[in-house]
Design a protein around this motif. Structure first.
Motif, mmCIF file in Angstrom:
data_model
loop_
_atom_site.group_PDB
_atom_site.id
_atom_site.type_symbol
_atom_site.label_atom_id
_atom_site.label_comp_id
_atom_site.label_asym_id
_atom_site.label_seq_id
_atom_site.Cartn_x
_atom_site.Cartn_y
_atom_site.Cartn_z
ATOM 1 N N SER A 39 0.714 -1.031 0.016
ATOM 2 C CA SER A 39 0.142 0.205 0.060
ATOM 3 C C SER A 39 1.097 1.321 0.005
ATOM 4 O O SER A 39 1.707 1.233 0.668
ATOM 5 N N GLY A 40 0.825 2.256 -0.796
ATOM 6 C CA GLY A 40 1.442 3.440 -0.964
ATOM 7 C C GLY A 40 2.957 3.074 -1.083
ATOM 8 O O GLY A 40 3.723 3.930 -0.393
ATOM 9 N N LEU A 45 4.668 -7.206 5.427
ATOM 10 C CA LEU A 45 5.085 -8.565 5.431
ATOM 11 C C LEU A 45 4.583 -9.013 6.784
ATOM 12 O O LEU A 45 5.255 -8.739 7.904
ATOM 13 N N MET A 46 3.689 -10.040 7.058
ATOM 14 C CA MET A 46 3.698 -10.606 8.308
ATOM 15 C C MET A 46 4.304 -12.024 8.297
ATOM 16 O O MET A 46 4.138 -12.762 7.559
ATOM 17 N N ALA A 58 8.570 -2.880 4.281
ATOM 18 C CA ALA A 58 9.919 -2.646 3.358
ATOM 19 C C ALA A 58 9.393 -1.478 2.461
ATOM 20 O O ALA A 58 8.298 -1.617 1.847
ATOM 21 N N LYS A 59 10.492 -0.548 2.203
ATOM 22 C CA LYS A 59 10.047 0.303 1.178
ATOM 23 C C LYS A 59 11.198 0.377 0.168
ATOM 24 O O LYS A 59 12.408 -0.043 0.368
ATOM 25 N N LYS A 60 10.775 0.508 -0.898
ATOM 26 C CA LYS A 60 11.755 0.300 -2.038
ATOM 27 C C LYS A 60 12.962 1.347 -2.223
ATOM 28 O O LYS A 60 13.815 0.727 -2.540
ATOM 29 N N ASP A 61 12.886 2.542 -1.806
ATOM 30 C CA ASP A 61 13.932 3.213 -1.768
ATOM 31 C C ASP A 61 15.100 2.761 -0.414
ATOM 32 O O ASP A 61 16.140 3.087 -0.764
ATOM 33 N N ALA A 71 10.433 -9.520 -3.197
ATOM 34 C CA ALA A 71 9.897 -9.608 -1.765
ATOM 35 C C ALA A 71 8.278 -9.704 -2.126
ATOM 36 O O ALA A 71 7.432 -10.370 -1.680
ATOM 37 N N GLU A 72 7.911 -8.781 -3.104
ATOM 38 C CA GLU A 72 6.560 -8.657 -3.374
ATOM 39 C C GLU A 72 5.916 -9.944 -4.022
ATOM 40 O O GLU A 72 4.826 -10.204 -4.006
#
Ligand code: 4AD
Ligand code: MG
Length: 439
Positions: A39-40, A45-46, A58-61, A71-72
């Protein structure tokens, strides 16, 4: 593995995330993905390991485009490891999350075949995967604790754990329900009960027990029969039926109190408030078979003295109870050949079945043992068995015979009651029934 970004000397258990001093520290986790969503531009991840469940974000940057995409694509039950910093987050389960700095997918997995609203049969076919469910995990944690606490009690009572055979040359509980197999050209039987061997081991050790699988070739499809079950059996020297019932009560109360104290969350999650187990106390009510018959007649059961009491009768006797009850002094013909005749009423035996409350029925079978060789032979003949095949057992009565008594407790039966499971198969990871011996 070359190029593995996370290779710390040791990993942290997920539970470490929730330790008082964990905020702001770095953790290295490994486990399985329970579910995920994005989301956004943030991936949630649980992650589950044996100690708990935690949200990791997790953030892409931070982790880079390629690792983010990897991971997605992790499926439910895919495996991964990650490193990140523990942060407070009121929206996360448990109020904390791990902000991922490094992540490595170990096995993204194929789409997990188990999801909601599938048939019982399908779930049994996929049992090897279904056992990862929250309910099964809780169930087998409670089962392990039950076995541990029973052993703890027996150890404190100085009862010795012994290892009787599973391959046997004669059935312990009557031939019709024994699994027979070819043992190098002779008949072998899978053990229905370790009792006869425990009785032999009693003479040098006085108090013995065993936890073994027992097998019953019962074709009946009921919610309380499996063809392989975990049998805890105890044999005590110098003991009569009263002494045995007292011992049984103490064992059950002590171990169920331990289970309630050590696994409260699992019990609660499965629908058994631990307080209900803590409220159990000795002595349990006792009811003679003859009184049970009268009670059942009054509520319309077509039974008379000599009738066998089945699931429906046991249910009626225990539906309103809050505590287990002992049903005692059955007619001799209804019970196994080794049970001691009562005196003065020789029509009955010194036996008791412990019935679980709330309609669940028999969880323990027990008796004082017959010591007279002639009476054992008479009963063996009456059930169509050849006394010669039991001569080794009769020997135990020929060399220092003593009064003794013993019990057999069905671990899955107890759990079915304690965990309020509709079907006994939910209390064992790979249930065996007449229609199923796989997976
Ligand atoms: O009452 P049972 O048949 O007694 C005996 O085997 C004795 N020789 C035990 C002994 O005194 N050492 O079995 C004992 C217990 C039952 O009360 C029940 O809890 C469990 O074993 N049991 C089963 N559990 C699951 N599925 C089955 N088919 C079971 N049959 C018995
Ligand atoms: Mg029984």
């Amino acid at each position: 593995m070359a190029g593995v970004p996370i290779a710390p000397a040791r990993f942290d258990p997920v539970a470490r995330v929730f330790a008082p001093d964990a905020i702001g520290t770095k953790v290295h986790l490994r486990g399985w993905l329970q579910r995920s969503r994005s989301s956004g531009g943030i991936l949630f991840l649980m992650v589950r390991d044996r100690t708990g469940l935690v949200q990791a974000t997790a953030k892409k940057d931070v982790i880079g485009e390629e690792r983010f995409a990897g991971a997605e694509h992790v499926q439910i039950e895919g495996s991964l490891r990650l490193a990140g910093t523990v942060a407070e987050d009121r929206r996360a389960p448990g109020g904390r999350e791990v902000r991922i700095e490094e992540i490595e997918v170990i096995d993204p997995g194929l789409p997990f075949p188990i999801f909601q609203d599938q048939t019982e049969e399908f779930l049994l076919d996929k049992r090897h995967l279904a056992i990862r469910s929250v309910d099964h995990v809780a169930t087998f944690r409670v089962k392990a604790e039950l076995l541990r606490s029973l052993r703890q009690f027996l150890e404190a009572e100085e009862v010795l754990e012994v290892t009787p055979p599973i391959i046997t040359g004669n059935p312990a509980e009557g031939g019709s329900e024994a699994f027979v197999f070819d043992y190098f050209g002779r008949q072998g039987y899978l053990s229905q009960s370790a009792q006869l061997y425990l009785e032999a081991l009693l003479f040098p050790h006085e108090r013995v027990y065993a936890v073994t699988p027992s097998f019953r070739a019962e074709k009946s499809r009921t919610t309380r029969h499996i063809t392989e079950f975990t049998h805890l059996e105890v044999e005590l020297a110098w003991c009569d039926l009263d002494g045995l019932m007292e011992f049984t009560e103490r064992m059950l109360v002590s171990s169920l109190h331990e289970v309630a104290t050590r696994r409260p969350r699992e019990l609660e999650a499965l629908g058994r408030p631990p307080a209900e187990l803590l409220a159990l106390n000795a002595p349990f009510p006792r009811l003679r078979y003859s009184e049970a018959i009268e009670r059942l007649q009054k509520v319309g059961f077509p039974v008379s003295w000599g009738s066998d009491l089945g699931t429906a009768e046991e249910r009626a006797l225990t539906l309103e109870e809050r505590s287990p009850i002992f049903l005692t002094h059955f007619p001799r013909e209804l019970k196994a050949f080794y049970m001691l005749r009562s005196s003065p009423d020789e029509r009955t035996v010194e036996a008791a079945d412990l019935l679980a409350p709330e309609g669940y029925g028999e969880i323990v079978g027990e008796s004082a043992r017959e010591t007279k060789v002639e009476l054992l032979v008479e009963r063996l003949r009456a059930i169509g068995a050849d006394p010669a095949e039991y001569d080794w057992y009769l020997d135990t009565r020929r060399h220092g015979s003593i009064p003794h008594a013993g019990l057999g407790l069905g671990v899955e039966r107890i759990l079915r009651w304690v965990l309020r499971r509709e079907h006994i198969r939910e209390t064992t990871p790979f249930p065996r029934t007449p229609s199923r011996h796989t997976p």
